[in-house]
Write an enzyme that holds these catalytic residues in place. Sequence first.
Site, mmCIF file in Angstrom:
data_model
loop_
_atom_site.group_PDB
_atom_site.id
_atom_site.type_symbol
_atom_site.label_atom_id
_atom_site.label_comp_id
_atom_site.label_asym_id
_atom_site.label_seq_id
_atom_site.Cartn_x
_atom_site.Cartn_y
_atom_site.Cartn_z
ATOM 1 N N SER A 14 86.580 -2.412 -53.584
ATOM 2 C CA SER A 14 85.958 -2.822 -52.332
ATOM 3 C C SER A 14 85.121 -1.684 -51.764
ATOM 4 C CB SER A 14 87.051 -3.260 -51.359
ATOM 5 O OG SER A 14 86.494 -3.764 -50.176
ATOM 6 N N ASP B 263 85.349 -14.849 -54.003
ATOM 7 C CA ASP B 263 85.749 -13.724 -53.171
ATOM 8 C C ASP B 263 85.193 -13.973 -51.775
ATOM 9 O OD1 ASP B 263 85.967 -11.307 -51.833
ATOM 10 O OD2 ASP B 263 85.712 -10.122 -53.660
ATOM 11 N N HIS C 231 89.667 -11.202 -52.964
ATOM 12 C CA HIS C 231 89.029 -9.904 -52.863
ATOM 13 C C HIS C 231 89.885 -8.798 -53.474
ATOM 14 C CE1 HIS C 231 86.062 -7.189 -51.336
ATOM 15 N NE2 HIS C 231 86.928 -6.508 -50.610
#
Lengths: 270, 984
Positions: free
Chosen positions: A95, A217, A246
Amino acid sequence: MGVVEQAHNVKILGSGDRTIVLAHGFGTDQSVWKHLVPHLVEDYKVVLYDNMGAGTTNPEYFDFDRYASLEGFAYDVIGILEELQISSCVYVGHSVSAMIGAVASITRPDLFSKIVMISASPRYLNTVDYFGGFEEEDLSQLFEAMQSNFKAWCSGFAPLAVGGDMESVAVQEFSRTLFNMRPDIALSVAQTIFRSDMRQLLSHVVVPCHIIQSMKDLAVPVVVAEYLHQNLGGESIVEVMSTDGHLPQLSSPDVVIPVLLRHIRSDIAV
Amino acid sequence: MRAGLSTIQQTLTSEAATVLNNSIAEAGRRNHGQTTPLHVASTLLASPTGFLRQACIRSHPNSSHPLQCRALELCFSVALERLPTATSSPVVTEPPISNALTAALKRAQAHQRRGCPEQQQQPLLAVKVELEQLIISILDDPSVSRVMREASFSSPAVKAAIEQSLSNKVLVGNDINPTSLGMAGTTQVSLPVNRSLYLNPRLQHQQQQQEQQGKLRSNHSGHQRNDDVNRVIEIMTKPKKKNPILVGELEPETIRREILRRIENNEFVTDELNNFEVISIEKDFVSMADKSLVPIKIKELSDKLDTRIGSSDKKGVIIDLADLKWLVEQPPATIASVGRESVAEMARLVAKFVGKVWLIGTATCETYLRCQVYHPTMESDWDLQAVPITSRSPLTNMFPRMGANGGLGSSVQSFNRLNNFATTMNLDPNRKVSCCPKCSGGYEEELAKLKELENPRDEGKNCLPLWLQNAKTKDQSQIEDQEQVLKQKIQDLQKKWRDECFRIHPNYNRSLRLDRVVPMVVPLTGEYKPNMLLRQSQPGQQPWLQPVRTLQEALQPAQLPRLEPPRSPVGTDLVLGPKKTNDLTVKDLLGCISSEPQKGKFANTADADYFKRLLKGLMKKAWWQPEAASAIATTVTQCKVDTGSRGSVWLLFAGPDRVGKKKMASVLSEHITGTNPITIGLGSRRDNDETSTLFRGKTVLDRIVEAVRRNPSSVIVLSDIDEADMLVRGSIKRAMERGHLTDSHGREIRLGNVMFILTGNWSTANVDEHLADEQRLHSIATRDWKLKLTISKKRLKRLKRSANWLSGNDQSTRPRKESGMDLCLDLNLAIDYEEDRTDGSINSSNVTIEHEEDQHFAVTSVPHELLGPSHGAVVFKPVSFGNLRQEIEKTVRNALATIIDENITIEVEAGAVENILGGLWFGWTSLEEWAEHVLVPSLNQVNAGLLSQGEDMVVRVESDRDSVQVASCGDWLPSKIAVVVDGV
């Protein structure tokens, strides 16, 4: 133990010639790598750390100015690598940490032999010519919700982000680490992340990047992976996995771990 | 120009000349026609240890970001690229200096001359421009400062930073210690030079503290205090006005102590302040009873200094004047003379030992003003510099002892304790239990035992982080169970000791409560603003006023059941429920979507009110679905609470009762937006009220998108989604998950605050049968009809008058009439009895009907894909028209009974009931409204005519198919009831 090591709860596991740095994303801490680490310790030196602001770090160290941009986090990464005297590493960032790694690699390309990006996005806001998945309104709602009731927001956000049932272990785990963050810090970090725009910097990234992405996602549409691939300055490769959410390394380790290992072990064939 | 260049280069120091040469080379490399200030600036930045770069870093508010400098470099290189390249064909290797740069160089020269007074008389060429001056004048150039601005640097700020370091340099001499270049207000005073650039400054701070081994014991207030200390030190190193007087309320005292302590212990790295002796006159002067002796004391001091400075190896003496009030707080008679004498004496002392003696003192604002009033020359004679010290927080005012005599230690300690308290109180189950020392001792002991018992196996594996041990060796859930058990045990233990302690030592607990109140207040006033967020997130406006209870609650959030959205149990039940357990499933469903407004479910009364209003509205329009109404109200209120009435809401209405669903939807819409809902049929059926003309020729999806676009905060009913095709369902599902909808052209639209209601049957109930009923009703309702009230004499034997529409279904009405007949002899009791009986019959029939339904009704197949992301699913049971009829009859009867004489029998004809039902079913009027607005006024007429008639009367409500009345638009129930007085 150095002060940086201590502050970031740096853990060094396993041994090997190559060093793997595992960097977690927003709302998690190094425990997000628990499924991956056992597969790495045999062959590599694995460095784990917590980003400043994670629930496991001392909130006193969280400098709201410094972490108002991703560079602050990037300097932390470089600081850790310098303190540990690591001259080159494979950086696996999830991320926001994927982008943090990219930023760090602009400043110090020598430190990174390659970057594995999981669920990375250079920008979350949509623009006329870019689809990041979020509208300004979405974000202000998100921040408002975080401000008004952090706990409620956590329990609502966790299943959305993970893409699973409330009861699933991954959601429970994520909401735990998410709620561990101090609310004001979480808000500040979220704002930093969602307002970040790294698109202009991508072309300066010369380190090879492996872009790994869930098919579905909430935070990162699949097109973003393609965007990264097109715009990164160096070599890059995209792999879209048939996973949901995610945090695929937490929610679907069966699928993700082999993929990650493959990308860590092999380089992009030129 | 070449000659010009060499002349210019002679005016520069070698450093500056190198920079200029490099800039010219750079301009040549880029094939530019001229060398501009931009080139120089770029060259200055390019050297990584460059002065300009450092100044930039220092000047920038986010001083810890070297990348900002990189951005600056990029900006400069972009600016350089924009410059026109030389057009002349032979490439100029050394492009001439531009006018702007020449001007900058001249400015630098002028500055340099002004900066060095001793060189003023020297010939022009002897003044060499130093690099710093070059930088400053380059920064003054407008093109440079524009580029700096683009990179979010301010050239004046950078300039100021350089000038600052220059002045420091003058003071310190040629030995430039980089740390002393740091501007006031940073904590870098004693920072080692080799620190990583990338280090988090807070960590540096931490490290510095570690290195100082607790000399600077404060983590928080120390930082702020450091600022002030640094300011004072700066003043003391100035050539003029170097004797600081700290002016403020209470803080100056602590800062003065801190400075003196540091000076005595030689803690300053900048060595001009090391090796000093401190002489305190506080004791002598303050305790002196006769203030008139002060001048003499000062003289003595002066003599003492004479010998001291001569003999000792100290570099100087700092005279600690303490609080200046000894100077002004004297008897009025003597203040003028004695004070003036003291000031003069001290002034002599200062003048005598200039460069050897420093003064330091404190004063409150008032004292300092008085000093200035009484002794106007004092400030200049004593070479004083007033340093205003602002109080950091009301804290010191609230707890004056802390600042006054506690010194650093105690106040800092309390800060620390408080800090730990604020950050750790949340989740740590191992936290010390809040008991008296004795009891907590006992608790600790037991806790240790408990932990030993629980974790003997973990000892060998401490090299791995805890979570990894878990991941590697054991099954996750098992671990969690164990942790849970352990946590539970610890909490039990805590509770046990707390209770025990509370019982045995009530006094301690009472005082403890007070203890707790105090630290909770402090952060609100102190520096801990961030933590306030934490606290504000707790309910209640003044959380610090409810100490112990909140604390205990805060201790156990991990154990608290999470506030679960109502949807999750529905989801699993529906998915898992196999056919066999259908009955159970439905019951479960209805159970979780509770029909009662659960107590405490809604956080505040506003929500509860909202809930009540909504429920009332829903019940009014579709009273036959009480469970559904309640479920809807609960879900909607919950959504409102959760989402803060923002964002789209998705509800699923399941079950065969189309009318019920439609009515509920319209009530919801009315409630939320004040308008009718937009209905879009996804199935084969087309309802009349669908605004079809708008959407003709569009795909379903486009119709939805269009509806959302037109009304971004409306209620949109997507009916019969169970009949929609895969594509539409897929889109809707995605929309539910993502909050935006894609139309057939791929355009995205945000769903805003739309409430979507997805309706579908998904049940085992036989729709066709139901539909047949409905159609029949429809045919009745659309026929012209009229109600009339017939008043007639009671007949003991009566023929059934109306055609029976309900042939088989009408079990209850006929026998009742008959029995009613039997009993109407006793008219006083008749109505009561009849009502009782009617109720009874409704009840009994209710039971049977429900029983039947339970056997064949279940909502089984709501697709999980829709259920998952929705905010709630509501089940509508199949309608039993029998029940409805009874309900109508009862309402009519009640309405009549309230106004007419008890002696009069009321009969409601079955046909009339059927008609009313039809009207209600397809119209929008609620039964109660109709009864109130139409039935009762009509009856009032009857009543007037009836009064004279005496007993034995029957009021009959019947439908009148003979007279023809055109139904008013949109209203399916008659707005008038004809009153016929029959046979009188």
